[in-house]
Motif scaffolding. Sequence first.
Motif, PDB file in Angstrom:
ATOM      1  N   GLU A  43       0.829  -1.213   0.000  1.00  0.00           N
ATOM      2  CA  GLU A  43       0.000   0.000   0.000  1.00  0.00           C
ATOM      3  C   GLU A  43       0.860   1.259   0.000  1.00  0.00           C
ATOM      4  OE1 GLU A  43      -4.067  -0.952   2.430  1.00  0.00           O
ATOM      5  OE2 GLU A  43      -2.204  -0.871   3.589  1.00  0.00           O
ATOM      6  N   LEU A  44       1.894   1.246   0.820  1.00  0.00           N
ATOM      7  CA  LEU A  44       2.737   2.423   0.938  1.00  0.00           C
ATOM      8  C   LEU A  44       3.573   2.658  -0.315  1.00  0.00           C
ATOM      9  CD1 LEU A  44       3.239   4.670   2.849  1.00  0.00           C
ATOM     10  CD2 LEU A  44       4.907   3.273   4.045  1.00  0.00           C
ATOM     11  N   ILE A  45       4.088   1.600  -0.933  1.00  0.00           N
ATOM     12  CA  ILE A  45       4.841   1.749  -2.181  1.00  0.00           C
ATOM     13  C   ILE A  45       3.922   2.265  -3.284  1.00  0.00           C
ATOM     14  CG2 ILE A  45       6.027   0.484  -4.022  1.00  0.00           C
ATOM     15  CD1 ILE A  45       7.345  -1.203  -1.804  1.00  0.00           C
ATOM     16  N   ALA A  46       2.696   1.752  -3.366  1.00  0.00           N
ATOM     17  CA  ALA A  46       1.740   2.235  -4.377  1.00  0.00           C
ATOM     18  C   ALA A  46       1.428   3.708  -4.152  1.00  0.00           C
ATOM     19  CB  ALA A  46       0.454   1.406  -4.333  1.00  0.00           C
ATOM     20  N   TRP A  47       1.260   4.088  -2.892  1.00  0.00           N
ATOM     21  CA  TRP A  47       0.973   5.485  -2.562  1.00  0.00           C
ATOM     22  C   TRP A  47       2.139   6.389  -2.967  1.00  0.00           C
ATOM     23  CZ3 TRP A  47       2.768   8.790   1.512  1.00  0.00           C
ATOM     24  CH2 TRP A  47       1.972   9.937   1.693  1.00  0.00           C
ATOM     25  N   CYS A  48       3.368   5.941  -2.694  1.00  0.00           N
ATOM     26  CA  CYS A  48       4.560   6.702  -3.085  1.00  0.00           C
ATOM     27  C   CYS A  48       4.670   6.809  -4.609  1.00  0.00           C
ATOM     28  CB  CYS A  48       5.817   6.047  -2.528  1.00  0.00           C
ATOM     29  SG  CYS A  48       6.008   6.165  -0.749  1.00  0.00           S
ATOM     30  N   SER A  49       4.337   5.726  -5.306  1.00  0.00           N
ATOM     31  CA  SER A  49       4.424   5.699  -6.767  1.00  0.00           C
ATOM     32  C   SER A  49       3.546   6.754  -7.423  1.00  0.00           C
ATOM     33  CB  SER A  49       4.032   4.330  -7.306  1.00  0.00           C
ATOM     34  OG  SER A  49       4.929   3.354  -6.863  1.00  0.00           O
ATOM     35  N   LEU A  52       5.588  10.431  -6.145  1.00  0.00           N
ATOM     36  CA  LEU A  52       7.016  10.697  -6.280  1.00  0.00           C
ATOM     37  C   LEU A  52       7.513  10.326  -7.672  1.00  0.00           C
ATOM     38  CD1 LEU A  52       8.226   9.098  -2.926  1.00  0.00           C
ATOM     39  CD2 LEU A  52       7.842  11.525  -3.381  1.00  0.00           C
ATOM     40  N   ALA A  53       8.615  10.941  -8.052  1.00  0.00           N
ATOM     41  CA  ALA A  53       9.276  10.539  -9.295  1.00  0.00           C
ATOM     42  C   ALA A  53       9.698   9.078  -9.159  1.00  0.00           C
ATOM     43  CB  ALA A  53      10.498  11.411  -9.534  1.00  0.00           C
ATOM     44  N   ARG A  54       9.711   8.359 -10.256  1.00  0.00           N
ATOM     45  CA  ARG A  54       9.983   6.918 -10.232  1.00  0.00           C
ATOM     46  C   ARG A  54      11.296   6.585  -9.518  1.00  0.00           C
ATOM     47  NH1 ARG A  54       9.906   3.883 -15.838  1.00  0.00           N
ATOM     48  NH2 ARG A  54      10.560   5.988 -16.291  1.00  0.00           N
ATOM     49  N   PHE A  55      12.329   7.384  -9.703  1.00  0.00           N
ATOM     50  CA  PHE A  55      13.612   7.076  -9.093  1.00  0.00           C
ATOM     51  C   PHE A  55      13.621   7.326  -7.575  1.00  0.00           C
ATOM     52  CE2 PHE A  55      14.004  11.557 -10.135  1.00  0.00           C
ATOM     53  CZ  PHE A  55      14.709  12.090  -9.062  1.00  0.00           C
ATOM     54  N   LYS A  56      12.591   7.970  -7.046  1.00  0.00           N
ATOM     55  CA  LYS A  56      12.506   8.229  -5.612  1.00  0.00           C
ATOM     56  C   LYS A  56      11.630   7.212  -4.870  1.00  0.00           C
ATOM     57  CE  LYS A  56      13.130  13.209  -5.853  1.00  0.00           C
ATOM     58  NZ  LYS A  56      12.548  14.513  -5.484  1.00  0.00           N
ATOM     59  N   VAL A  57      10.923   6.375  -5.592  1.00  0.00           N
ATOM     60  CA  VAL A  57      10.009   5.417  -4.972  1.00  0.00           C
ATOM     61  C   VAL A  57      10.810   4.280  -4.340  1.00  0.00           C
ATOM     62  CG1 VAL A  57       8.145   3.760  -5.385  1.00  0.00           C
ATOM     63  CG2 VAL A  57       8.164   5.953  -6.580  1.00  0.00           C
ATOM     64  N   PRO A  58      10.564   3.983  -3.064  1.00  0.00           N
ATOM     65  CA  PRO A  58      11.307   2.897  -2.417  1.00  0.00           C
ATOM     66  C   PRO A  58      10.990   1.547  -3.038  1.00  0.00           C
ATOM     67  CG  PRO A  58       9.759   3.944  -0.872  1.00  0.00           C
ATOM     68  CD  PRO A  58       9.631   4.640  -2.168  1.00  0.00           C
ATOM     69  N   GLY A  59      12.019   0.710  -3.120  1.00  0.00           N
ATOM     70  CA  GLY A  59      11.827  -0.654  -3.596  1.00  0.00           C
ATOM     71  C   GLY A  59      11.341  -1.558  -2.489  1.00  0.00           C
ATOM     72  N   SER A  60      11.649  -1.180  -1.248  1.00  0.00           N
ATOM     73  CA  SER A  60      11.164  -1.939  -0.098  1.00  0.00           C
ATOM     74  C   SER A  60      10.974  -0.997   1.081  1.00  0.00           C
ATOM     75  CB  SER A  60      12.135  -3.064   0.273  1.00  0.00           C
ATOM     76  OG  SER A  60      13.355  -2.522   0.704  1.00  0.00           O
ATOM     77  N   ILE A  61      10.150  -1.438   2.009  1.00  0.00           N
ATOM     78  CA  ILE A  61       9.854  -0.640   3.192  1.00  0.00           C
ATOM     79  C   ILE A  61      10.009  -1.527   4.412  1.00  0.00           C
ATOM     80  CG2 ILE A  61       8.036   0.586   4.452  1.00  0.00           C
ATOM     81  CD1 ILE A  61       7.038   1.572   1.741  1.00  0.00           C
TER      82      ILE A  61
END
Length: 87
Positions: A43-49, A52-61
């Motif tokens: 959920e959090l990665i989708a929210w960031c996506s 945020l710009a693609r290069f700033k989105v975390p790959g893991s949390i």
Amino acid sequence: LTKETRHPKKRLDIRRVSTLKDRDEAITAFVVLRDDADCTEEELIAWCSQRLARFKVPGSIKFRGSLPRDAGGAVRKDILKREISAP
């Protein structure tokens, strides 16, 4: 991500985020949720996506109860980096 990021849904209210990125590694975000908050990594990665710009989105949390800090209050990224590197 900023130190305090607020999602419209209260359950995704984030208290603190610290990110680490090595040259060839994806971003790992360390998140401290409010006591009454509840969300998943996906959920959090989708929210960031969406925000945020693609290069700033975390790959893991990684969810933590708190972030390690030194006497001056700065986040101890060396400790977090060891946590990522541990098998």
